[in-house]
Design a protein around this motif. Structure first.
Motif, PDB file in Angstrom:
ATOM      1  N   HIS A   3     -10.554   7.787   1.909  1.00 30.74           N
ATOM      2  CA  HIS A   3     -11.768   8.185   1.212  1.00 30.74           C
ATOM      3  C   HIS A   3     -12.887   8.282   2.237  1.00 30.74           C
ATOM      4  CE1 HIS A   3     -10.050   7.356  -2.745  1.00 30.74           C
ATOM      5  NE2 HIS A   3      -9.379   6.417  -2.114  1.00 30.74           N
ATOM      6  N   ARG A  11     -12.699  -7.344   0.887  1.00 32.64           N
ATOM      7  CA  ARG A  11     -11.811  -7.041   2.013  1.00 32.64           C
ATOM      8  C   ARG A  11     -12.568  -7.192   3.336  1.00 32.64           C
ATOM      9  NH1 ARG A  11      -7.171  -2.908   0.012  1.00 32.64           N
ATOM     10  NH2 ARG A  11      -6.886  -3.891  -2.006  1.00 32.64           N
ATOM     11  N   HIS A  16       1.283   5.186  -2.623  1.00 30.17           N
ATOM     12  CA  HIS A  16       1.497   6.628  -2.385  1.00 30.17           C
ATOM     13  C   HIS A  16       2.528   7.175  -3.382  1.00 30.17           C
ATOM     14  CE1 HIS A  16      -0.813   5.729   1.111  1.00 30.17           C
ATOM     15  NE2 HIS A  16       0.180   5.311   1.870  1.00 30.17           N
ATOM     16  N   GLY A  62       0.820  -1.211   0.000  1.00 33.92           N
ATOM     17  CA  GLY A  62       0.000   0.000   0.000  1.00 33.92           C
ATOM     18  C   GLY A  62       0.854   1.262   0.000  1.00 33.92           C
ATOM     19  N   SER A  63       2.029   1.186   0.601  1.00 35.53           N
ATOM     20  CA  SER A  63       2.928   2.351   0.596  1.00 35.53           C
ATOM     21  C   SER A  63       3.416   2.656  -0.819  1.00 35.53           C
ATOM     22  CB  SER A  63       4.123   2.115   1.518  1.00 35.53           C
ATOM     23  OG  SER A  63       3.697   1.916   2.845  1.00 35.53           O
ATOM     24  N   VAL A  99      -5.042   3.000   7.076  1.00 34.41           N
ATOM     25  CA  VAL A  99      -5.434   3.619   5.803  1.00 34.41           C
ATOM     26  C   VAL A  99      -4.364   4.606   5.337  1.00 34.41           C
ATOM     27  CG1 VAL A  99      -7.167   4.998   4.601  1.00 34.41           C
ATOM     28  CG2 VAL A  99      -7.883   3.364   6.357  1.00 34.41           C
ATOM     29  N   THR A 110       7.492   0.739  10.628  1.00 34.64           N
ATOM     30  CA  THR A 110       7.664  -0.434  11.476  1.00 34.64           C
ATOM     31  C   THR A 110       9.134  -0.724  11.786  1.00 34.64           C
ATOM     32  OG1 THR A 110       5.677  -1.309  10.513  1.00 34.64           O
ATOM     33  CG2 THR A 110       7.076  -2.873  11.673  1.00 34.64           C
ATOM     34  N   ASP A 161     -14.133  -0.645   6.238  1.00 35.20           N
ATOM     35  CA  ASP A 161     -13.687  -0.484   4.850  1.00 35.20           C
ATOM     36  C   ASP A 161     -14.945  -0.398   4.006  1.00 35.20           C
ATOM     37  OD1 ASP A 161     -12.325  -0.870   2.195  1.00 35.20           O
ATOM     38  OD2 ASP A 161     -10.611  -1.440   3.423  1.00 35.20           O
ATOM     39  N   PRO A 170      -0.303   2.966  11.897  1.00 34.34           N
ATOM     40  CA  PRO A 170       0.673   2.446  10.934  1.00 34.34           C
ATOM     41  C   PRO A 170       0.490   3.076   9.545  1.00 34.34           C
ATOM     42  CG  PRO A 170      -1.105   0.860  11.210  1.00 34.34           C
ATOM     43  CD  PRO A 170      -1.383   1.997  12.167  1.00 34.34           C
ATOM     44  N   GLY A 204       4.295   5.175  13.575  1.00 33.84           N
ATOM     45  CA  GLY A 204       5.649   5.047  13.025  1.00 33.84           C
ATOM     46  C   GLY A 204       5.752   4.036  11.913  1.00 33.84           C
ATOM     47  N   VAL A 251      -2.438  -4.417   5.300  1.00 31.17           N
ATOM     48  CA  VAL A 251      -1.985  -4.046   6.651  1.00 31.17           C
ATOM     49  C   VAL A 251      -3.129  -4.215   7.652  1.00 31.17           C
ATOM     50  CG1 VAL A 251      -1.204  -2.128   8.094  1.00 31.17           C
ATOM     51  CG2 VAL A 251      -0.136  -2.530   5.864  1.00 31.17           C
ATOM     52  N   ASP A 270       7.561  -6.722   5.813  1.00 33.11           N
ATOM     53  CA  ASP A 270       6.781  -5.483   5.911  1.00 33.11           C
ATOM     54  C   ASP A 270       5.410  -5.668   6.569  1.00 33.11           C
ATOM     55  OD1 ASP A 270       5.399  -3.115   5.583  1.00 33.11           O
ATOM     56  OD2 ASP A 270       5.981  -2.777   3.520  1.00 33.11           O
TER      57      ASP A 270
HETATM   58  N1  LIG Z   1       3.972   1.925   9.116  1.00 35.37           N
HETATM   59  C1  LIG Z   1       4.532   1.134   8.239  1.00 35.37           C
HETATM   60  O1  LIG Z   1       5.675   0.731   8.413  1.00 35.37           O
HETATM   61  C2  LIG Z   1       3.742   0.686   7.052  1.00 35.37           C
HETATM   62  C3  LIG Z   1       4.070  -0.494   6.373  1.00 35.37           C
HETATM   63  C4  LIG Z   1       3.254  -0.898   5.305  1.00 35.37           C
HETATM   64  C5  LIG Z   1       2.179  -0.118   4.920  1.00 35.37           C
HETATM   65  N2  LIG Z   1       1.910   1.037   5.590  1.00 35.37           N
HETATM   66  C6  LIG Z   1       0.775   1.899   5.264  1.00 35.37           C
HETATM   67  O2  LIG Z   1      -0.428   1.277   5.695  1.00 35.37           O
HETATM   68  C7  LIG Z   1      -1.514   1.761   4.922  1.00 35.37           C
HETATM   69  C8  LIG Z   1      -2.332   0.596   4.399  1.00 35.37           C
HETATM   70  O3  LIG Z   1      -1.557  -0.226   3.549  1.00 35.37           O
HETATM   71  P1  LIG Z   1      -2.227  -1.400   2.709  1.00 35.37           P
HETATM   72  O4  LIG Z   1      -1.144  -2.166   2.057  1.00 35.37           O
HETATM   73  O5  LIG Z   1      -3.185  -2.145   3.550  1.00 35.37           O
HETATM   74  O6  LIG Z   1      -2.971  -0.492   1.583  1.00 35.37           O
HETATM   75  P2  LIG Z   1      -4.367  -0.472   0.843  1.00 35.37           P
HETATM   76  O7  LIG Z   1      -4.351   0.814   0.098  1.00 35.37           O
HETATM   77  O8  LIG Z   1      -4.586  -1.729   0.083  1.00 35.37           O
HETATM   78  O9  LIG Z   1      -5.457  -0.415   2.005  1.00 35.37           O
HETATM   79  C9  LIG Z   1      -6.076   0.736   2.453  1.00 35.37           C
HETATM   80  C10 LIG Z   1      -7.547   0.391   2.699  1.00 35.37           C
HETATM   81  O10 LIG Z   1      -8.168   1.504   3.340  1.00 35.37           O
HETATM   82  C11 LIG Z   1      -9.501   1.579   2.874  1.00 35.37           C
HETATM   83  N3  LIG Z   1     -10.021   2.921   3.184  1.00 35.37           N
HETATM   84  C12 LIG Z   1      -9.924   4.064   2.475  1.00 35.37           C
HETATM   85  N4  LIG Z   1     -10.548   5.075   3.116  1.00 35.37           N
HETATM   86  C13 LIG Z   1     -11.058   4.546   4.251  1.00 35.37           C
HETATM   87  C14 LIG Z   1     -11.831   5.085   5.321  1.00 35.37           C
HETATM   88  N5  LIG Z   1     -12.193   6.368   5.346  1.00 35.37           N
HETATM   89  N6  LIG Z   1     -12.200   4.249   6.334  1.00 35.37           N
HETATM   90  C15 LIG Z   1     -11.841   2.939   6.321  1.00 35.37           C
HETATM   91  N7  LIG Z   1     -11.118   2.382   5.328  1.00 35.37           N
HETATM   92  C16 LIG Z   1     -10.732   3.168   4.310  1.00 35.37           C
HETATM   93  C17 LIG Z   1      -9.384   1.262   1.395  1.00 35.37           C
HETATM   94  O11 LIG Z   1     -10.624   0.852   0.848  1.00 35.37           O
HETATM   95  C18 LIG Z   1      -8.348   0.135   1.410  1.00 35.37           C
HETATM   96  O12 LIG Z   1      -8.944  -1.148   1.467  1.00 35.37           O
HETATM   97  C19 LIG Z   1      -0.888   2.630   3.820  1.00 35.37           C
HETATM   98  O13 LIG Z   1      -0.928   3.991   4.207  1.00 35.37           O
HETATM   99  C20 LIG Z   1       0.545   2.171   3.793  1.00 35.37           C
HETATM  100  O14 LIG Z   1       1.402   3.163   3.311  1.00 35.37           O
HETATM  101  C21 LIG Z   1       2.672   1.435   6.646  1.00 35.37           C
END
Ligand SMILES: NC(=O)c1ccc[n+]([C@@H]2O[C@H](COP(=O)([O-])OP(=O)(O)OC[C@H]3O[C@@H](n4cnc5c(N)ncnc54)[C@H](O)[C@@H]3O)[C@@H](O)[C@H]2O)c1
Ligand SMILES: [Zn+2]
Ligand SMILES: [Zn+2]
Length: 389
Positions: free
Chosen positions: A266, A222, A43, A39-40, A261, A335, A217, A308, A333, A197, A169
């Protein structure tokens, strides 16, 4: 070699690039056997992270076999099978010694850039912009792993790539998010985001003994996967999230809230997200913090907000007074991957969890550019993509 390269917003290409070489005695070169889209990465794909350059090799969730080691890399040899944490860690600075690996003080080659923006540097990351070192990533046939002696997770041969790949990750990310909630047996843990995540955070909260886990979600498959993992689903397109959370907690709100998220949230029912979209479009705000606002509002006083989800810069209209007066604790943070992986690897070996449940799409690396779009659009039931070079 072949690799997936960033060439601008919504422009990922399967390119031919120079093979990586050892640049330092602590380096190793890995032949990648499996990698994933995170998911990152979205971005970057959507153009929200600064300091990307055309031609940058993407990817920070990968594993493979060691094919070359530098002279100072004592604990690795050619042929070893390893998962690589996305945070590059020196293993010896003040932060690494405390296990705070994602804020390693030494591995970001562009520490001054990060310090200018954040006040301090954070760790070098693979395939994640020049703000975090500009290191080539692992959606490629080969990767150079800097500080390889402290930046690897050895894995045994009786576990498949798919079982262990996410140790680099999303599995420790979901786990850290849940651990930071200090879960008690009486707690309700609400998790925004049912992406990879969020799915790992659900399993972690269940394993850590939460009384009730809830996932928010709007993507049906999902939410179905969340239910399979033990969570009560809330579809934010169909239901009022705050109302449903109040109902599920007898009007008291969840004690623990996890934002899985991040900056691209959204919302279908709120004015604030319209405001964020306008401000983001004109560059007056970098991230859309709808989920953070909702968490602050609904979290039970004295509760924990664990974040996260990735944010890159500035957010607006955060009701900080509510957070302060309710006595909420923020935990967040990138991870500290290596802090958790011995324990998590053991859990996989003991068959307490198999993180491969989240994979919906498997393909060769050359399909990567199309699969970035599929994953971003949540098309074709896509939840997690694994690529093999
Ligand atoms: N902290 C870390 O080290 C780390 C590591 C990996 C990923 N991430 C971050 O974690 C986040 C999620 O990653 P992912 O791989 O699951 O991505 P992803 O984009 O597949 O999942 C995000 C989910 O959030 C949902 N969403 C959007 N708006 C929402 C809302 N208002 N309410 C509820 N759900 C909503 C989307 O429908 C989607 O299913 C990303 O921001 C990613 O950058 C952080
Ligand atoms: Zn990631
Ligand atoms: Zn360090």
């Amino acid at each position: 070699m072949k690799a997936l390269c960033w060439h601008g917003k919504h422009d990922v290409r399967y390119d031919t690039v120079p093979d990586p070489i050892l640049e330092h005695p602590r380096d190793a070169i890995i032949k990648v056997t499996a990698c994933a889209i995170c998911g990152s990465d979205l971005h970057l794909f959507d153009g929200f992270m600064p300091e990307m350059k055309s031609g940058d090799v993407l990817g920070h969730e990968f594993m493979g076999e060691v094919v070359e080691v530098g002279a100072e890399t004592q604990n690795l040899k050619v042929g070893d099978r390893v998962v690589i944490p996305f945070t590059i860690t020196c293993g010896a600075c003040d932060q690494c010694l405390k296990g705070n690996f994602s804020v390693c003080e030494r591995t970001n080659r562009n520490a001054d850039k990060a310090a200018k923006m954040f006040g301090h540097t954070t760790a070098g990351l693979f395939g994640y912009s020049h703000l975090t070192g500009g290191y080539a990533g692992g959606q490629a046939e080969y990767v150079r792993v800097p500080y390889a002696d402290s930046t690897h997770i050895p894995v045994q041969d009786d576990l498949t790539d798919e079982q262990v790949l996410f140790l680099g990750d999303i599995f420790p990310t979901g786990w850290q998010a849940a651990v930071q909630c200090d879960i008690e047996p009486t707690d309700t843990v609400a998790i925004w985001g049912g992406g990879p995540v969020g799915q790992m955070a659900i399993r972690s909260a269940v394993l850590l003994g939460a009384k009730q886990v809830i996932c928010i979600d709007r993507v049906p498959e999902r939410l179905a996967m969340a239910r399979d993992g033990g969570a009560v689903p809330i579809n934010f397109d169909e239901d009022d999230v705050v109302e449903r959370l109040q109902e599920l907690t007898h009007g008291k709100g969840p004690e623990k809230c996890i934002d899985a998220v991040g900056m691209e949230s959204h919302a279908s029912r709120s004015m604030d997200s319209l405001y964020d979209r306008v401000k983001q479009a004109v560059g007056a705000e970098t991230d859309r913090p709808h989920v953070l606002r909702e968490m602050i509002y609904v979290c039970r006083p004295a509760g924990v907000l664990s974040v996260p989800g990735v944010y890159g810069g500035l957010i607006d209209k955060i009701p900080f007074g509510a957070a302060m007066n309710k006595g909420l604790t923020w935990r967040m943070g990138q991870t500290h991957v290596r802090r958790w992986t011995d324990e998590l690897l053991q859990m996989i070996a003991d068959k307490r969890i198999d993180p491969s449940f989240v994979i919906t799409h498997r393909a060769r690396l050359q399909a990567g550019p199309d699969l970035y779009k599929t994953f971003r659009d949540k098309a074709d039931g896509c939840i997690k993509v694994v690529l093999t070079p």
